[in-house]
Design an enzyme around this catalytic site. Structure first.
Site, PDB file in Angstrom:
ATOM      1  N   ASP A 232      -3.189   6.357  12.240  1.00  0.00           N
ATOM      2  CA  ASP A 232      -2.408   5.651  11.231  1.00  0.00           C
ATOM      3  C   ASP A 232      -1.100   6.401  11.033  1.00  0.00           C
ATOM      4  OD1 ASP A 232      -1.249   4.560   8.969  1.00  0.00           O
ATOM      5  OD2 ASP A 232      -3.118   4.377   7.853  1.00  0.00           O
TER       6      ASP A 232
ATOM      7  N   SER B  92       0.815  -1.215   0.000  1.00  0.00           N
ATOM      8  CA  SER B  92       0.000   0.000   0.000  1.00  0.00           C
ATOM      9  C   SER B  92       0.849   1.266   0.000  1.00  0.00           C
ATOM     10  CB  SER B  92      -0.937   0.006   1.212  1.00  0.00           C
ATOM     11  OG  SER B  92      -0.206  -0.090   2.423  1.00  0.00           O
TER      12      SER B  92
ATOM     13  N   HIS C  51       0.755   5.233   6.781  1.00  0.00           N
ATOM     14  CA  HIS C  51       0.450   5.780   5.463  1.00  0.00           C
ATOM     15  C   HIS C  51       0.555   7.298   5.479  1.00  0.00           C
ATOM     16  CE1 HIS C  51      -1.410   1.736   5.541  1.00  0.00           C
ATOM     17  NE2 HIS C  51      -0.981   1.707   4.295  1.00  0.00           N
TER      18      HIS C  51
END
Length: 392
Positions: free
Chosen positions: A362, A125, A365
């Site tokens: 998070d 990702s 990311h």
């Protein structure tokens, strides 16, 4: 012929702007220097110019390259402003290499150089975030009716129709075949990989003119990982356990062997993007509510130095040159640029989490626009302006 003239015109303009550091001999097809240039190179950076060594400069006038709301490819997991992030300073930092200057990212130049070509990102990702960043950087240079985007299972394809070019992303977080290969349902506690062969994934890699790999994050969940031996389709049979670091080395060697058998270094360029750091520690090492980069240039986070060493050792052994795009150190200092809590959540936060937002922030990311845009600047430089004194 007309297309080639267009390429040369664009390349000549960017080279002229870059001054004495660059040469367009390779694009013009003449001279000894031309024969030394790598595929896609239109010139060369100064000897000793390490684009990964530099500093973050706050530049509100020149950054960001695009607005979040103007790029339709940003997933809800990376759209921080749309999910309530109150600050925008993280968008305005520009990466400046120390001791050398190189041309700014030029979407038209990149599209011209990719005319009739296929560029493929392969990985997890974080790699997909860099891929989406690149689409956003190119988006404004392509008319509305001349671009398309589709995703089918593990493969996403962006088409720049006027250039007959595709820029693609293929989901393979461990590079090797694994039980985490489903592009949607891949959140598994016990990961199993197949050390060899790599046929399931690599059949999608064939024919790419530019390959951009990454793999790190998914290896870091345990000290050991399970390996499926043999070519049986049943991922539950004949499983052995191996140290994660050695399994990672094994898989990278499999990639190198595949490159040797399937890639012509005279026409194809290959890159590997290093580990994207996380900032999920406690206190100032946690990304939550951070709004500025870490000032200490010597800061070193939690990224595994051993895994970085293995990456360097294996890729250096490749008979096909692999350009290492070192984003690790530059990104270590950007604790401010993660998505934090400003994203589409996979599950509604619990009352306990809401009481302590740092517990579910998070810190892996990155918001877009943001840090991955700078990664693509590094990739742009290494693809079109590699240093004269190194093949990588």
């Amino acid at each position: 012929m007309q297309a080639m003239k267009g390429v040369l015109a664009v390349v000549a303009l960017v080279a002229a702007a870059a001054g004495p550091f660059l040469s367009v001999a390779g694009a013009q097809g003449g001279g000894e220097e031309a024969s030394e240039l790598l595929p896609f190179a239109v010139g060369a950076a100064p000897a000793g110019c390490d684009v990964g060594d530099g500093e973050w400069v706050y530049d509100e006038a020149a950054r960001p390259w695009y607005a979040e709301g103007e790029c339709p490819y940003i997933q809800p997991q990376l759209a921080c402003q749309a999910h309530g992030r109150p600050d925008k300073a993280y968008q305005h930092w520009r990466w400046q290499p120390r001791g050398c200057s190189l041309p700014s990212f030029n979407a038209t130049v990149m599209l011209e150089m990719l005319r009739g070509k296929r560029m493929l990102f392969v990985g997890d990702s974080l790699n997909r975030g860099q891929y989406v960043s690149l689409l956003c950087l190119l988006h404004g240079a392509i008319p509305e009716g001349s671009r398309s985007f589709e995703t089918v299972d593990a493969l996403s394809i962006f088409r720049a129709k006027d250039y007959d070019a595709t820029i693609e992303f293929y989901w393979a977080p461990l590079l090797a075949e694994s039980n985490s290969d489903d592009a949607v349902e891949h959140r598994l506690e016990n990961r199993v990989i197949r050390g060899a062969p790599m046929n399931k994934h690599s059949r999608f890699w064939k024919g790419a003119d530019v390959l951009v790999f990454n793999s790190y994050l998914w290896w870091m969940t345990s000290d050991k990982i399970q390996i499926l031996r043999g070519a049986d389709d049943d991922m539950s049979k004949d499983i052995v356990e191996m140290e994660t670091e050695e399994a990672y080395r094994l898989v990278l060697y499999q990639v190198v062997r595949w490159l040797e058998s399937n890639v012509d270094p005279k026409t194809v360029r290959v890159f590997f993007v290093t580990a994207s750091p996380t900032h999920a520690g406690s206190g100032d090492d946690n990304c939550y509510n951070q709004t500025s980069p870490i000032a200490d240039a010597s800061y070193r986070g939690s990224t595994s130095r051993r895994m970085m060493q293995i990456t360097g050792e294996v890729l250096a052994s490749s008979p096909v040159p692999v350009g290492v795009v070192n984003v690790t150190q530059m990104s270590e200092r950007r604790r401010d640029a993660h998505t934090q809590i400003y994203q589409k959540q996979w599950a509604q936060p619990t009352p306990e989490q809401l009481a302590d937002p740092s517990s579910y922030a998070d810190c892996t990311h990155w918001c877009l626009p943001g840090v991955p845009d700078a990664w693509n600047e590094l990739l742009y430089w290494k693809l079109f302006f590699p240093a004269r004194d190194q093949a990588l």
